[in-house]
Write an enzyme that holds these catalytic residues in place. Sequence first.
Site, PDB file in Angstrom:
ATOM      1  N   SER A  20      -9.979  -0.669   6.932  1.00 18.62           N
ATOM      2  CA  SER A  20      -9.353  -0.570   5.606  1.00 18.62           C
ATOM      3  C   SER A  20      -8.593  -1.785   5.101  1.00 18.62           C
ATOM      4  O   SER A  20      -8.209  -1.812   3.935  1.00 18.62           O
ATOM      5  CB  SER A  20      -8.423   0.634   5.565  1.00 18.62           C
ATOM      6  OG  SER A  20      -9.181   1.779   5.318  1.00 18.62           O
TER       7      SER A  20
ATOM      8  N   SER B 104      -9.758   1.537   2.675  1.00 15.27           N
ATOM      9  CA  SER B 104      -8.895   2.317   1.810  1.00 15.27           C
ATOM     10  C   SER B 104      -7.818   1.481   1.107  1.00 15.27           C
ATOM     11  O   SER B 104      -7.231   1.951   0.142  1.00 15.27           O
ATOM     12  CB  SER B 104      -8.214   3.430   2.611  1.00 15.27           C
ATOM     13  OG  SER B 104      -7.371   2.869   3.611  1.00 15.27           O
TER      14      SER B 104
ATOM     15  N   LYS C 130       0.849  -1.205   0.000  1.00 15.84           N
ATOM     16  CA  LYS C 130       0.000   0.000   0.000  1.00 15.84           C
ATOM     17  C   LYS C 130       0.875   1.242   0.000  1.00 15.84           C
ATOM     18  O   LYS C 130       1.898   1.281   0.686  1.00 15.84           O
ATOM     19  CB  LYS C 130      -0.904  -0.045   1.237  1.00 15.84           C
ATOM     20  CG  LYS C 130      -1.965   1.046   1.290  1.00 15.84           C
ATOM     21  CD  LYS C 130      -2.864   0.868   2.516  1.00 15.84           C
ATOM     22  CE  LYS C 130      -3.984   1.879   2.578  1.00 15.84           C
ATOM     23  NZ  LYS C 130      -4.863   1.682   3.762  1.00 15.84           N
TER      24      LYS C 130
HETATM   25  N1  GLN Z   1     -13.257   3.816   5.949  1.00 15.93           N
HETATM   26  C1  GLN Z   1     -12.802   4.291   7.223  1.00 15.93           C
HETATM   27  C2  GLN Z   1     -12.521   5.752   7.138  1.00 15.93           C
HETATM   28  O1  GLN Z   1     -12.774   6.308   6.126  1.00 15.93           O
HETATM   29  C3  GLN Z   1     -11.595   3.524   7.663  1.00 15.93           C
HETATM   30  C4  GLN Z   1     -10.374   3.899   6.916  1.00 15.93           C
HETATM   31  C5  GLN Z   1      -9.184   3.102   7.333  1.00 15.93           C
HETATM   32  O2  GLN Z   1      -9.298   2.075   7.997  1.00 15.93           O
HETATM   33  N2  GLN Z   1      -8.017   3.610   7.000  1.00 15.93           N
HETATM   34  O3  GLN Z   1     -12.061   6.337   8.053  1.00 15.93           O
END
Ligand code: GLN
Length: 489
Positions: A179, A155, A80
Amino acid sequence: MMDLKNLTIKKFNKGLVKKEFSAFEITKAFFDLIKSRDKEIGAYLRLSENTALERAKIVDAELNSNSKLSILAGIPLAIKDNILIKGEITTAASKILENYKASYDATVIKKLKNNGAVFLGKTNMDEFAMGSSTENSAFQKTKNPADLERVPGGSSGGSAAAVAADMAVAALGSDTGGSIRQPANFCGIVGLKPTYGAVSRYGLIAMASSLDQIGPITKTVEDAAILFKEISGKDKFDATSVDIKYNDESPYINYVGDELLNPNFEKIKKLKIGLPKEYFIEGLNKETQKAVQETIENLKKSGFEFKEISLPRTKYALSCYYIIMPAEVSANVARFDGIRYGQMSNVKGQGLSLKDIYLKTRGEGFGEEVKRRIILGTFVLSSGYYDAYYSKAQKVRQMIKHDFEKAFQEVDVILTPVSPTPAFKIGEKTSDPLQMYLEDIFTIPVNLAGLPAVSIPTRTKGLPIGFQLIGKHFREADILGIGQWYERN
Ligand code: GLN
């Protein structure tokens, strides 16, 4: 030649050691596939073909000189783009970091390098990991390999799509509120969010530091266990990281011998599984409900014991997260001002004040979602509202943690859905941030409590649907043990 489709870490290692193929050949084959397949998926932001092939050659040479290799030697991985690899561009999918070259390796990268792993490239993500669909990337959209009209989740959507489309054997992602687990769920693969502190965050571009964890995204639970074992452990560069050693008195009996990799299934089958009634509610998508229920029935038939439990403060988790997370975000991204970090906007000859330079740079460098969270975070931390929001949210966080502690007196593991729906259409939720935030309702409480959890695909046909196993602190071995049992039966 090995079929890349079902290539796992385990199989790769076996084939490599038996010299059925070379690391170089396989790495090359991955790049060939990526070059055609990724045109339609868009999982990778950048490839590092030369360094990858060089590293693969070194592994082959070591193998030929009969050195003993790590199980990760030569494994082609996707990383990532918020995890630093020295000398490589790392953007966190933000315009403000478009030209940022990492000056050091994240601890997880260092560990993987020491084990001979090969990095194919950096994967797309929501900007600074804020989002649930990878649509917040400043650079490109990623498509779900199971249905190109749908999002891969987020994400860590690029990492999940790369693994699901066989463009990497496994990947690393990061999980602040879901994410890793949610994109794994949407793409039909496995994603593990380790216990907070189990894996060093050094070299991870921070989103919300009290919630972030790096973890594996893999094709099998067994592979997740292999990768987790190699990246975990205490790191002097991350004060929140810990080493969990076996000790009879310790409740944290993680890593007992090879417990992670060779679970004792007799013990695993005695683990009692809790079903929190607050997670099986109306509003849960019908297919999701069905797929998770079938998994529960199958586990019951195999002799696992289930018990209904309650996590009464679940309903406050989302609000609590959307106060604490933006507060930490606003502090963490303050460093991207074009002077300390990040690309400064073109301000030459305009006679701008320092403040205007900040405003212009940040105004142009950050996307909408990042700005929204900076504003939210700054607001909840402001002197007039700190007590009403931030400090109250901290108290609620403790209560949510307490709910889990209480539940874990009755059961060893908790089983839930991962997301309320399967993968949604690209564009379906972009106009309504609240709809997007609701995606993480089942994953967020786990981060607030710092627990480990894994998303594992059910056997449903059609769009992939996973189930989530949540464990006690540092009991990755329990959830990965049940997962490995499930995968073999
Ligand atoms: N979707 C969640 C957010 O937008 C979690 C994102 C993540 O785990 N980095 O905060």
